[in-house]
Design a protein around this motif. Structure first.
Motif, mmCIF file in Angstrom:
data_model
loop_
_atom_site.group_PDB
_atom_site.id
_atom_site.type_symbol
_atom_site.label_atom_id
_atom_site.label_comp_id
_atom_site.label_asym_id
_atom_site.label_seq_id
_atom_site.Cartn_x
_atom_site.Cartn_y
_atom_site.Cartn_z
ATOM 1 N N ALA A 89 0.827 -1.204 0.000
ATOM 2 C CA ALA A 89 0.000 0.000 0.000
ATOM 3 C C ALA A 89 0.865 1.259 0.000
ATOM 4 O O ALA A 89 0.577 2.221 -0.729
ATOM 5 C CB ALA A 89 -0.931 -0.013 1.210
ATOM 6 N N LEU A 90 1.924 1.265 0.787
ATOM 7 C CA LEU A 90 2.814 2.433 0.803
ATOM 8 C C LEU A 90 3.493 2.617 -0.541
ATOM 9 O O LEU A 90 3.608 3.746 -1.053
ATOM 10 C CB LEU A 90 3.859 2.276 1.906
ATOM 11 C CG LEU A 90 3.360 2.387 3.346
ATOM 12 C CD1 LEU A 90 4.507 2.142 4.320
ATOM 13 C CD2 LEU A 90 2.730 3.746 3.609
ATOM 14 N N LEU A 91 3.960 1.524 -1.133
ATOM 15 C CA LEU A 91 4.622 1.628 -2.423
ATOM 16 C C LEU A 91 3.660 2.199 -3.473
ATOM 17 O O LEU A 91 4.030 3.071 -4.267
ATOM 18 C CB LEU A 91 5.133 0.246 -2.836
ATOM 19 C CG LEU A 91 6.007 0.175 -4.090
ATOM 20 C CD1 LEU A 91 7.043 -0.943 -3.946
ATOM 21 C CD2 LEU A 91 5.163 -0.091 -5.334
ATOM 22 N N LEU A 92 2.412 1.724 -3.465
ATOM 23 C CA LEU A 92 1.427 2.230 -4.423
ATOM 24 C C LEU A 92 1.079 3.690 -4.154
ATOM 25 O O LEU A 92 0.835 4.464 -5.091
ATOM 26 C CB LEU A 92 0.162 1.369 -4.365
ATOM 27 C CG LEU A 92 0.299 -0.039 -4.948
ATOM 28 C CD1 LEU A 92 -0.932 -0.874 -4.621
ATOM 29 C CD2 LEU A 92 0.510 0.031 -6.457
ATOM 30 N N ALA A 93 1.046 4.073 -2.876
ATOM 31 C CA ALA A 93 0.781 5.479 -2.550
ATOM 32 C C ALA A 93 1.884 6.381 -3.089
ATOM 33 O O ALA A 93 1.608 7.473 -3.612
ATOM 34 C CB ALA A 93 0.642 5.646 -1.035
ATOM 35 N N TYR A 94 3.124 5.920 -2.996
ATOM 36 C CA TYR A 94 4.229 6.684 -3.577
ATOM 37 C C TYR A 94 4.100 6.752 -5.100
ATOM 38 O O TYR A 94 4.310 7.811 -5.705
ATOM 39 C CB TYR A 94 5.569 6.052 -3.197
ATOM 40 C CG TYR A 94 6.040 6.385 -1.803
ATOM 41 C CD1 TYR A 94 6.283 7.698 -1.429
ATOM 42 C CD2 TYR A 94 6.258 5.385 -0.861
ATOM 43 C CE1 TYR A 94 6.742 8.005 -0.152
ATOM 44 C CE2 TYR A 94 6.705 5.682 0.415
ATOM 45 C CZ TYR A 94 6.938 6.991 0.769
ATOM 46 O OH TYR A 94 7.380 7.300 2.041
ATOM 47 N N ARG A 95 3.772 5.626 -5.712
ATOM 48 C CA ARG A 95 3.623 5.610 -7.157
ATOM 49 C C ARG A 95 2.488 6.509 -7.608
ATOM 50 O O ARG A 95 2.573 7.170 -8.646
ATOM 51 C CB ARG A 95 3.377 4.169 -7.637
ATOM 52 C CG ARG A 95 4.529 3.206 -7.396
ATOM 53 C CD ARG A 95 5.756 3.579 -8.207
ATOM 54 N NE ARG A 95 5.508 3.484 -9.630
ATOM 55 C CZ ARG A 95 5.683 2.384 -10.350
ATOM 56 N NH1 ARG A 95 6.099 1.266 -9.752
ATOM 57 N NH2 ARG A 95 5.452 2.389 -11.640
ATOM 58 N N LEU A 96 1.426 6.563 -6.825
ATOM 59 C CA LEU A 96 0.298 7.422 -7.160
ATOM 60 C C LEU A 96 0.697 8.897 -7.111
ATOM 61 O O LEU A 96 0.281 9.700 -7.956
ATOM 62 C CB LEU A 96 -0.867 7.154 -6.211
ATOM 63 C CG LEU A 96 -2.174 7.915 -6.472
ATOM 64 C CD1 LEU A 96 -2.726 7.590 -7.846
ATOM 65 C CD2 LEU A 96 -3.193 7.593 -5.394
ATOM 66 N N SER A 97 1.507 9.242 -6.128
ATOM 67 C CA SER A 97 1.947 10.631 -6.019
ATOM 68 C C SER A 97 2.914 11.015 -7.142
ATOM 69 O O SER A 97 3.007 12.182 -7.515
ATOM 70 C CB SER A 97 2.617 10.870 -4.666
ATOM 71 O OG SER A 97 3.830 10.142 -4.561
ATOM 72 N N LEU B 1 -3.968 3.117 -10.611
ATOM 73 C CA LEU B 1 -3.217 3.021 -9.351
ATOM 74 C C LEU B 1 -4.134 3.188 -8.149
ATOM 75 O O LEU B 1 -3.971 2.509 -7.127
ATOM 76 C CB LEU B 1 -2.109 4.076 -9.327
ATOM 77 C CG LEU B 1 -0.881 3.805 -10.199
ATOM 78 C CD1 LEU B 1 0.016 5.030 -10.260
ATOM 79 C CD2 LEU B 1 -0.107 2.606 -9.655
ATOM 80 N N ALA B 2 -5.109 4.093 -8.244
ATOM 81 C CA ALA B 2 -6.050 4.296 -7.143
ATOM 82 C C ALA B 2 -6.875 3.042 -6.896
ATOM 83 O O ALA B 2 -7.112 2.648 -5.750
ATOM 84 C CB ALA B 2 -6.961 5.488 -7.446
ATOM 85 N N VAL B 3 -7.312 2.391 -7.974
ATOM 86 C CA VAL B 3 -8.073 1.143 -7.837
ATOM 87 C C VAL B 3 -7.212 0.053 -7.215
ATOM 88 O O VAL B 3 -7.637 -0.666 -6.304
ATOM 89 C CB VAL B 3 -8.609 0.697 -9.219
ATOM 90 C CG1 VAL B 3 -9.169 -0.720 -9.140
ATOM 91 C CG2 VAL B 3 -9.688 1.656 -9.701
ATOM 92 N N THR B 4 -5.990 -0.065 -7.705
ATOM 93 C CA THR B 4 -5.083 -1.091 -7.166
ATOM 94 C C THR B 4 -4.799 -0.849 -5.688
ATOM 95 O O THR B 4 -4.785 -1.793 -4.878
ATOM 96 C CB THR B 4 -3.769 -1.112 -7.957
ATOM 97 O OG1 THR B 4 -4.045 -1.267 -9.343
ATOM 98 C CG2 THR B 4 -2.881 -2.253 -7.493
ATOM 99 N N LEU B 5 -4.570 0.403 -5.338
ATOM 100 C CA LEU B 5 -4.324 0.740 -3.937
ATOM 101 C C LEU B 5 -5.534 0.380 -3.083
ATOM 102 O O LEU B 5 -5.389 -0.178 -1.985
ATOM 103 C CB LEU B 5 -3.998 2.228 -3.803
ATOM 104 C CG LEU B 5 -3.809 2.771 -2.381
ATOM 105 C CD1 LEU B 5 -2.711 2.012 -1.651
ATOM 106 C CD2 LEU B 5 -3.498 4.265 -2.418
#
Length: 551
Positions: A164-172, A183-187
């Motif tokens: 979840a943290l990795l995806l949050a970074y990728r989203l930003s 990315l939001a859906v995956t997160l």
């Protein structure tokens, strides 16, 4: 050309580092775990998860089939039981389940370690030495290795949290386009899965959503992430609520929803409750962590306090740039500290993420300042790493020596390995007696009830149910709990395994008022475990035990 080659080599190594770190964690867990000495059910909850998986695989529903009456499970999230149901369905044996978990748990831990390394290196810019000690080092603690390699949800919770943290970074980092909604859906899906594997994942979910709002992410992305995360939880809530409504439910205190463990009748009680529990839990976890880091009563707590201070400082400094990381650590830690009792297992998943914050605090000391300061810092990190490593060896040796001699180790050396292996030895002895002296129709009250069922097929009742703190004990009136369970569950065998326990007091009370009800089977006195055959006398139990006034 040489510069280009060096840049390419550095890039390749940077991408391979997480794989190398993850692989080392997997290998360490496979090599150092004591799987051959720990039976399923040695921690009790692990046995419950496996039994729930068996019930799901057999089409029996979400039920605790090891307990008399097959009550609906009300506190265990469904993720791990559903995962365990797969090997039950494929192989149909406990050995198949053990082999599957023995492979999946280290892989989940290794994946989490790799992602944490990536976050530390690419987002926090931490040096390998600092990151290895603070954030990846916790994966090599003997307590983590033992707990994370039995059928518990910890490795999947840590893996989901890191993902979840990795995806949050990728989203930003993602620019405008189709990638952001994906990315939001995956997160959202990752957050939902994490919450379905461990209840604390709900706190992680809320913290990540709050972080997205504080980071001023587009409201549509936040709403999309929240919707995708909450829909699976809502579906599970509806399905589970329907099962609970059909019942039956267990009357045991440890089979009630988690929220009932909190002694809060109204919101105004929260402050007084927090004041009571916070100090005890902080001190308890400080001692746990200090004992895992060093044998000295001074060095261990000092290292634990230094880690906590470094993580706190890192959290303050990194709040704006790493909001999701700081928010999730703070939220999960607050939940653990406010829980009614301290249990070392609950702290362990937080350590790698708190270690990331601690690494960000220590990083300037190894990259800035004078050469002397950098050398001193590296030397200090080396001493700490050596101290902690030696402690892990010492804990393992103390556990092995205690198990070999039969004498309990000193309190500071009472490690999870000793507890789990000791419980397994107890389970093995009781299972051997039960198989030889009972039939499939017998109903047994014993410690580790899930393990008793999994290894013997006998229905059980808990001899020492876990009880919420601050609530009256089921053993408050001697004899009442045992008499009630004999009558309600038609128990035929009682196994006493813990000297001085509430069950021992109950046995004495029942024997005093109804001498014929409990017939000791082994003939020896003062030797545990002790086995009793139940000769039912409903009239005596009701009139001379259950009607005793409450003290």
């Amino acid at each position: 050309m040489q510069q280009l080659q060096n840049t390419t080599l550095t890039s390749v190594l940077a991408h391979r580092e997480p794989l190398i770190v993850g692989g080392l964690v997997v290998l360490a867990h496979l090599a150092l775990r004591a799987a051959d000495r720990i039976l399923i059910g040695a921690f009790n909850d692990d046995g419950a998860y496996v039994a729930l998986g068996k019930a799901l695989a057999g089409g029996l529903g979400y039920r605790l089939i090891y307990l008399v009456g097959d009550p609906v499970a009300v506190k265990y999230p469904p993720g791990l039981p559903l995962l365990i149901a797969v090997p039950w369905k494929l192989f149909g044996t406990l050995a198949g389940v053990r082999a599957t978990i023995a492979l999946l748990n280290p892989l989940a831990s290794g994946a989490a370690a790799g992602m944490i390394w990536w976050i530390g290196r690419r987002r926090l810019g931490a040096a390998p030495a600092v990151l290895g000690l603070c954030a990846v080092g916790p994966f090599f603690l003997d307590a983590v290795i033992q707990y994370f390699n039995i059928p518990l949800s910890e490795p999947y919770f840590v893996c989901g949290w890191a993902t979840a943290l990795l995806l949050a970074y990728r989203l930003s980092d993602a620019g405008p386009g189709a990638a952001r909604p994906a990315l939001a859906v995956t997160l959202g899906l990752v957050l939902a899965l994490t919450a379905l594997f461990r209840t604390a994942g709900v706190v992680t979910l809320a913290a990540v959503l709050v972080a997205l709002v504080l980071e001023r992410r587009p409201w549509r992305e936040v709403a999309l992430c929240a919707g995708v995360a909450l829909v699976p939880l809502a579906v599970w809530h509806v399905v589970h609520a329907a099962a609970v409504a059909r019942g039956p439910l267990s009357p045991l205190p440890d089979e009630t929803p988690y929220w009932r463990w909190l002694p809060l009748d109204r919101p105004s009680q929260l402050l007084s409750y927090a004041a009571r529990v916070l100090g005890n839990n902080v001190l308890g976890y400080w001692r746990y962590l200090g004992g895992y880091l060093a044998p000295s009563h001074f060095v261990g707590p000092t290292l634990a306090a230094a880690l906590a201070l470094a993580a706190l400082t890192g959290g303050v400094r990194a709040w704006r740039a790493h909001t999701a990381l700081v928010a999730t650590v703070a939220a999960v830690l607050a939940t653990v500290l406010l829980w009614p009792y301290a249990q070392a297992r609950l702290l362990l998943p937080i350590l790698p993420f708190a270690g990331l914050l601690a690494a960000s605090t220590l990083q300037p000391a190894v990259t800035g300042g004078s050469v002397t300061l950098r050398r001193f810092t590296y030397a200090l990190l080396g001493v700490v790493a050596l101290t902690v490593a030696v402690r892990q060896v010492g804990l393992r040796r103390a556990a092995e020596a205690a198990l070999a001699s039969g004498a309990a180790p000193r309190p500071e050396n009472r490690s999870p390995l000793y507890v789990l292996a000791g419980n397994s030895r107890y389970i093995f002895g009781v299972v051997k007696w039960v198989r030889a002296n009972t039939t499939a129709g017998d109903r047994i009250m014993a410690d580790a009830p899930a393990a008793m069922y999994l290894y013997t097929g006998r229905k059980t009742a808990a001899a020492a149910p876990a009880e919420p703190a601050f609530a009256p004990s089921v053993f408050q009136v001697p004899g009442r709990y045992l008499a009630a369970r004999i009558l309600a569950d038609s128990l035929t065998v009682i196994v006493l395994g813990i000297a001085g326990s509430g069950l021992e007091q109950d046995i004495r009370a029942v024997a005093s008022h109804c001498p014929q009800v409990l017939q000791r089977q082994d003939g020896a006195t003062g030797v545990l475990p002790a086995f009793y055959r139940v000769i039912r006398d409903d009239k005596c139990l009701r009139e001379r035990v259950l009607v005793l006034p409450r003290e």
